[in-house]
Design a protein around this motif. Sequence first.
Motif, short mmCIF file in Angstrom:
data_model
loop_
_atom_site.label_atom_id
_atom_site.label_comp_id
_atom_site.label_asym_id
_atom_site.label_seq_id
_atom_site.Cartn_x
_atom_site.Cartn_y
_atom_site.Cartn_z
N HIS A 1 -0.01 -4.80 72.12
CA HIS A 1 -0.94 -4.30 71.10
C HIS A 1 -0.91 -5.33 69.98
CE1 HIS A 1 -1.09 -0.40 73.16
NE2 HIS A 1 0.23 -0.50 73.26
N ASP A 2 -1.88 -6.20 69.95
CA ASP A 2 -1.78 -7.42 69.14
C ASP A 2 -2.59 -7.41 67.85
OD1 ASP A 2 -4.33 -7.58 70.23
OD2 ASP A 2 -4.20 -9.73 70.65
N LEU A 3 -3.12 -6.25 67.42
CA LEU A 3 -3.95 -6.25 66.22
C LEU A 3 -3.18 -6.77 65.02
CD1 LEU A 3 -6.54 -5.69 64.69
CD2 LEU A 3 -5.81 -3.29 64.44
N GLY A 4 -1.91 -6.36 64.85
CA GLY A 4 -1.13 -6.85 63.73
C GLY A 4 -1.03 -8.37 63.73
N ALA A 5 -0.77 -8.94 64.89
CA ALA A 5 -0.68 -10.39 65.00
C ALA A 5 -2.02 -11.05 64.68
CB ALA A 5 -0.22 -10.78 66.41
N ARG A 6 -3.12 -10.44 65.13
CA ARG A 6 -4.44 -11.01 64.84
C ARG A 6 -4.77 -10.95 63.36
NH1 ARG A 6 -8.35 -7.80 67.30
NH2 ARG A 6 -6.94 -6.42 68.45
N LEU A 7 -4.34 -9.87 62.70
CA LEU A 7 -4.60 -9.76 61.26
C LEU A 7 -3.79 -10.79 60.48
CD1 LEU A 7 -4.61 -5.87 60.86
CD2 LEU A 7 -6.58 -7.41 60.73
N VAL A 8 -2.55 -11.02 60.89
CA VAL A 8 -1.75 -12.06 60.24
C VAL A 8 -2.40 -13.42 60.42
CG1 VAL A 8 0.49 -13.24 60.21
CG2 VAL A 8 0.40 -10.77 60.51
N ARG A 9 -2.85 -13.70 61.63
CA ARG A 9 -3.51 -14.98 61.91
C ARG A 9 -4.80 -15.12 61.10
NH1 ARG A 9 -3.83 -14.43 67.22
NH2 ARG A 9 -1.81 -15.41 67.67
N ARG A 10 -5.50 -14.00 60.90
CA ARG A 10 -6.74 -14.04 60.12
C ARG A 10 -6.49 -14.47 58.68
NH1 ARG A 10 -9.86 -8.56 60.55
NH2 ARG A 10 -9.76 -9.23 62.75
N GLY A 11 -5.29 -14.18 58.17
CA GLY A 11 -4.95 -14.60 56.82
C GLY A 11 -4.58 -16.05 56.70
N GLY A 12 -4.48 -16.75 57.83
CA GLY A 12 -4.21 -18.20 57.80
C GLY A 12 -2.83 -18.59 58.27
#
Length: 387
Positions: free
Chosen positions: A342-353
């Motif tokens: 479940h990778d949404l948290g990881a994707r959100l962190v990546r979205r922040g740079g």
Amino acid sequence: MDGDLVGRLGAALGCGETAALPLGPGHHRLVVPDGPAERFAVDVLGDGGTAHRVVHLLPGGGLNVAANYGTAQGRSLARFLADRGYLVIGTTPREDALTADRIGPQCADWGLDGHRADLERVVAAVRAVTGLPYELLGHSAGAALALATAAARNSDRALRRVLVLDTTGPYDPGTEPELVARAGALTDLFQRQLAAGVLTVDPGLKGLFARAAAAPDAPSGLPRPQSAPGAGQFSNLGLLHYALTHTRELPGPANWIHHRGHSSGSYAFGATPEEDRFALTHTPLAVWQEAVARLGSGLQPTALLRDLAAVWAGRTDVHRIDWTAIRADVVWVNAEFGRGDHDLGARLVRRGGARVDYRVVPGYGHGDVAWSATAERDVWEPLLPRP
């Protein structure tokens, strides 16, 4: 270890005249007081004179540093990191020292923010004493704490990396609406329990292990599922194995969070409970027994469980992690049979740079990432900085 470093760290943490407890080669424990009754513990492991970086270890819910990071089949994760040149600092949360007479209103403040306040105190003391850059490594609830702390410390350039072992970030409302709703309902359940004065939750592991050790073949009191070929109750030892390998299928408000269980393994039902056959794949039962034997209270604060459920549900009205605020690199390793993919948290962190290395280890259960003999190869080595 530089004994003066331990003394200076104890002074910075306000340990007063309390001596550091030696636990082994280069390993000491400090007990950090907070008022007349409350305390938490800090383990210090490694060579402070030669360490190139600090790593803060944050245990999972109901665990302590010794159980979570000082136990393994072979070299422990804490020793592995110390051998790789880290100064290892492990913070055991204050609920580990709880006794029945000390459960009181203060426990209502032991959510993610309360745990983060203790961690911030330790981070500040270690930074003042060593001046070294640092990383945060957490497992399960400890990993959520590491990510929440990194989000709050987004301007701290000394925080280099966040190392995540098998935890759940927010479920994706677009692709996982049922899980979001279930986590939201769990958040409300824990809110109601807190309002009713239920301040801690006992996950039951200590009791399961105690009964399996005392009377392994005795009936456990829990019937085997209807899918079993015959009637009857689990034996105490059978129930322990089933609880470890099929955690998701047992009663419990949060057991569904696991894709399968705490430990990878098999359970085959026979015609009678005596004919059941079961085994663990990665982590031997003896290692689980050692870890559980090292627990203190084994209790989990209801406030912490509420905040974790709110994170899973994306309920920012209860607890909010600003994922895009994380600036440190993140290495996130989940277990296939533990918290799953479940990778949404990881994707959100990546979205922040931030740079994020996200992966799922096949065949591992939730605890295997810390205790398996093969974890050093499959899980721990990938956590190290790349040359």
